[in-house]
Design a protein around this motif. Structure first.
Motif, PDB file in Angstrom:
ATOM      1  N   ILE A  45    -104.712   4.451  41.692  1.00 10.63           N
ATOM      2  CA  ILE A  45    -104.350   3.419  42.409  1.00 10.63           C
ATOM      3  C   ILE A  45    -105.052   3.499  43.857  1.00 10.63           C
ATOM      4  CG2 ILE A  45    -102.409   2.292  43.839  1.00 10.63           C
ATOM      5  CD1 ILE A  45    -100.644   2.894  41.201  1.00 10.63           C
ATOM      6  N   PRO A  46    -105.102   4.669  44.659  1.00 10.11           N
ATOM      7  CA  PRO A  46    -105.718   4.793  46.004  1.00 10.11           C
ATOM      8  C   PRO A  46    -107.290   4.495  46.164  1.00 10.11           C
ATOM      9  CG  PRO A  46    -104.215   6.628  45.485  1.00 10.11           C
ATOM     10  CD  PRO A  46    -104.228   5.904  44.088  1.00 10.11           C
ATOM     11  N   PHE A  47    -107.781   4.996  44.858  1.00 12.32           N
ATOM     12  CA  PHE A  47    -109.465   4.468  44.909  1.00 12.32           C
ATOM     13  C   PHE A  47    -109.617   3.010  44.699  1.00 12.32           C
ATOM     14  CE2 PHE A  47    -113.772   4.482  42.855  1.00 12.32           C
ATOM     15  CZ  PHE A  47    -114.315   5.088  43.989  1.00 12.32           C
ATOM     16  N   SER A  48    -108.761   2.383  44.081  1.00 13.49           N
ATOM     17  CA  SER A  48    -108.567   0.685  43.757  1.00 13.49           C
ATOM     18  C   SER A  48    -108.474   0.146  45.331  1.00 13.49           C
ATOM     19  CB  SER A  48    -107.647   0.240  43.012  1.00 13.49           C
ATOM     20  OG  SER A  48    -106.309   0.113  43.668  1.00 13.49           O
ATOM     21  N   TYR A  49    -107.940   0.653  46.512  1.00 22.94           N
ATOM     22  CA  TYR A  49    -108.201   0.379  47.805  1.00 22.94           C
ATOM     23  C   TYR A  49    -109.627   0.237  48.285  1.00 22.94           C
ATOM     24  CZ  TYR A  49    -102.956   1.193  47.351  1.00 22.94           C
ATOM     25  OH  TYR A  49    -101.812   1.291  47.264  1.00 22.94           O
ATOM     26  N   VAL A  50    -110.140   1.407  47.677  1.00 22.33           N
ATOM     27  CA  VAL A  50    -111.748   1.630  48.528  1.00 22.33           C
ATOM     28  C   VAL A  50    -112.893   0.648  47.648  1.00 22.33           C
ATOM     29  CG1 VAL A  50    -113.350   3.654  48.764  1.00 22.33           C
ATOM     30  CG2 VAL A  50    -110.870   3.840  49.030  1.00 22.33           C
ATOM     31  N   ALA A  51    -112.650   0.645  46.214  1.00 19.47           N
ATOM     32  CA  ALA A  51    -113.597   0.072  45.352  1.00 19.47           C
ATOM     33  C   ALA A  51    -113.042  -0.797  44.470  1.00 19.47           C
ATOM     34  CB  ALA A  51    -114.340   1.202  44.616  1.00 19.47           C
ATOM     35  N   PRO A  52    -112.422  -2.044  44.962  1.00 22.02           N
ATOM     36  CA  PRO A  52    -111.742  -2.887  43.836  1.00 22.02           C
ATOM     37  C   PRO A  52    -112.771  -3.441  42.814  1.00 22.02           C
ATOM     38  CG  PRO A  52    -111.847  -3.876  46.245  1.00 22.02           C
ATOM     39  CD  PRO A  52    -112.398  -2.471  46.481  1.00 22.02           C
ATOM     40  N   ARG A  53    -113.930  -3.711  43.526  1.00 23.53           N
ATOM     41  CA  ARG A  53    -115.046  -4.406  42.404  1.00 23.53           C
ATOM     42  C   ARG A  53    -115.179  -3.590  41.297  1.00 23.53           C
ATOM     43  NH1 ARG A  53    -118.402  -8.563  42.800  1.00 23.53           N
ATOM     44  NH2 ARG A  53    -118.005  -8.763  45.368  1.00 23.53           N
ATOM     45  N   SER A  54    -115.127  -2.387  41.370  1.00 20.60           N
ATOM     46  CA  SER A  54    -115.452  -1.476  39.988  1.00 20.60           C
ATOM     47  C   SER A  54    -114.205  -1.652  39.268  1.00 20.60           C
ATOM     48  CB  SER A  54    -115.702   0.011  40.702  1.00 20.60           C
ATOM     49  OG  SER A  54    -114.528   0.470  41.363  1.00 20.60           O
ATOM     50  N   TYR A  55    -113.113  -1.738  39.817  1.00 22.23           N
ATOM     51  CA  TYR A  55    -112.022  -2.067  38.843  1.00 22.23           C
ATOM     52  C   TYR A  55    -111.905  -3.376  38.278  1.00 22.23           C
ATOM     53  CZ  TYR A  55    -109.623   2.171  40.684  1.00 22.23           C
ATOM     54  OH  TYR A  55    -109.170   3.560  41.018  1.00 22.23           O
ATOM     55  N   VAL A  56    -112.643  -4.384  38.738  1.00 26.85           N
ATOM     56  CA  VAL A  56    -112.626  -5.694  38.013  1.00 26.85           C
ATOM     57  C   VAL A  56    -113.580  -5.381  36.979  1.00 26.85           C
ATOM     58  CG1 VAL A  56    -113.412  -7.896  38.460  1.00 26.85           C
ATOM     59  CG2 VAL A  56    -111.915  -6.963  40.016  1.00 26.85           C
ATOM     60  N   GLU A  57    -114.761  -4.961  37.257  1.00 26.39           N
ATOM     61  CA  GLU A  57    -115.797  -4.779  36.275  1.00 26.39           C
ATOM     62  C   GLU A  57    -115.648  -3.745  35.007  1.00 26.39           C
ATOM     63  OE1 GLU A  57    -119.001  -3.337  38.675  1.00 26.39           O
ATOM     64  OE2 GLU A  57    -119.576  -5.058  39.448  1.00 26.39           O
ATOM     65  N   THR A  58    -114.653  -2.881  35.372  1.00 28.80           N
ATOM     66  CA  THR A  58    -114.387  -1.773  34.275  1.00 28.80           C
ATOM     67  C   THR A  58    -113.002  -2.482  33.408  1.00 28.80           C
ATOM     68  OG1 THR A  58    -115.096   0.041  35.429  1.00 28.80           O
ATOM     69  CG2 THR A  58    -113.348   0.414  33.546  1.00 28.80           C
ATOM     70  N   ASN A  59    -112.055  -2.820  34.336  1.00 32.19           N
ATOM     71  CA  ASN A  59    -110.753  -3.186  33.449  1.00 32.19           C
ATOM     72  C   ASN A  59    -110.651  -4.801  33.207  1.00 32.19           C
ATOM     73  OD1 ASN A  59    -110.095  -0.597  34.511  1.00 32.19           O
ATOM     74  ND2 ASN A  59    -108.675  -1.254  36.055  1.00 32.19           N
TER      75      ASN A  59
END
Length: 362
Positions: free
Chosen positions: A122-136
């Protein structure tokens, strides 16, 4: 191991669960001889799922994130998996869940896809949200499309209790509204909804499994339990933490892996969602006290501002109602929190690095 009562909660818990004692029923059916693709096999939960499948006699395709040294993550340490590879029962597939062509090729000829590949911190999703969209989100779309086009008989999607946000009422049931209180949870909601849409639009045989706060050996120190235990085992006099008040429903990793096996075998309607939780909630502060008992430490708690999540993003309580999992899958937790903490501490003990144990990991 201890069978947990659905009303087994510590003092200070909010809400009640049904007044029945839930016990696990024998698994109906078997995956022995069937080919199972596990995305995210190199991760914490994924590696335990792979080991369970190997023990059950399944043929496993372990989809791991491509890297230049050929590492399979936590499976590098798994004697059972290495033996299965030598015996021809398992194989490694290095790739990237964001690559649709490779995902499509990897699903060819498989009987079940267990989709666990995700970015989860969760904390890293504040920093790099686009990477979460692309992966998840895009990654889950790639798996769904592959399963649809290949005609794969069963897919299990991995959700998270974080999709509920701070709940309107507890215990939480599968019907509770979803609320994205972090970029991470928003992407998992999106992935869940993609699964729902494929079930409704194409009758894709996908089941969404929603674990509550899985913990155990191999979990990274970005999570609260290994963060606490690693510092205490390193002999720290000061325990560096964030907010102690949030409450969570912790499920031991072997119980979560059991849920995936049962979901893979269950004859349920496409789009069915089932959550895995113990029906017991404890605060971070209570977890600290239990970890102190396990390690024999009396370290002083020090609050670090960097570990405090934004106020509107912190989920204050998660408490599951595990009755659907018991009814539909015959699943119930079998490892108590206390037993799980002891097992996790024993696994961590020889791996703790005193120089890095107190470092904050996003």
């Amino acid at each position: 191991m201890t069978t947990l009562s659905a009303t087994d909660t510590l003092s200070g818990s909010t809400g009640e669960v049904p007044e029945t004692e839930l016990t696990a029923r024998p698994v109906e059916g078997s995956l022995a001889g069937r080919t199972v693709l596990v995305t995210g096999s190199d991760g914490f939960i994924g590696s335990h799922v792979v080991e369970r499948l190997v023990a059950d006699g399944a043929r496993v395709k372990a989809f791991c994130l491509y890297n230049s040294n050929g590492s399979t993550g936590w499976l590098d340490e798994s004697d059972a998996f290495r033996q299965a590879v030598r015996d021809g029962q398992a194989e490694v597939v290095l790739g990237d869940i964001r690559d649709p062509e490779h995902v499509m090729a990897s699903t060819e000829g498989v009987d079940v896809v267990l989709h666990l590949a995700a970015l989860i911190a969760i904390p890293f999703s504040y920093v790099a949200p686009r990477s979460y969209v692309e992966t998840n989100v895009i990654g889950t779309l790639n798996v769904l499309e592959a399963v649809r086009r290949q005609g794969t008989p069963r897919m299990v999607n991995t959700s998270t209790s974080e999709v509920y946000g701070t709940p309107e009422a507890v215990p939480i049931t599968e019907a509770h509204p979803l609320r994205g209180q972090s970029p991470y949870s928003a992407t998992k909601i999106s992935a869940d909804k993609m699964c729902e849409s494929y079930a409704l639009s194409f009758e894709t045989p996908v089941t969404t499994l929603r674990p509550f706060n899985t913990f155990g050996p191999r979990q990274s120190t970005r999570a609260v339990i290994p963060t606490v235990l690693s510092q205490l085992l390193a002999g720290a006099s000061q325990l560096k933490l964030g907010d102690l008040s949030p409450k969570r429903d912790f499920t031991f990793v072997t119980d979560t892996a059991d849920g995936f096996v049962r979901a893979a075998l269950a004859d349920v309607a496409p789009g069915t969602t089932i959550q895995l939780g113990t029906g017991r909630t404890v605060s971070v502060g209570e977890v600290v006290e239990l970890c102190r008992k396990v390690t024999g430490s009396d370290a002083e708690i020090v609050t670090e501002s960097a570990r405090i999540r934004p106020e509107g993003s912190e989920v204050q309580i998660l408490l599951s109602d595990p009755s659907r999992a018991n009814e539909v899958l015959g699943w119930a937790p079998t490892v108590s929190l206390e037993e799980g903490l002891s097992a996790t501490a024993e696994w961590l003990r020889p791996r703790v690095d005193a120089e890095t144990a107190g470092r904050y990991h996003r």
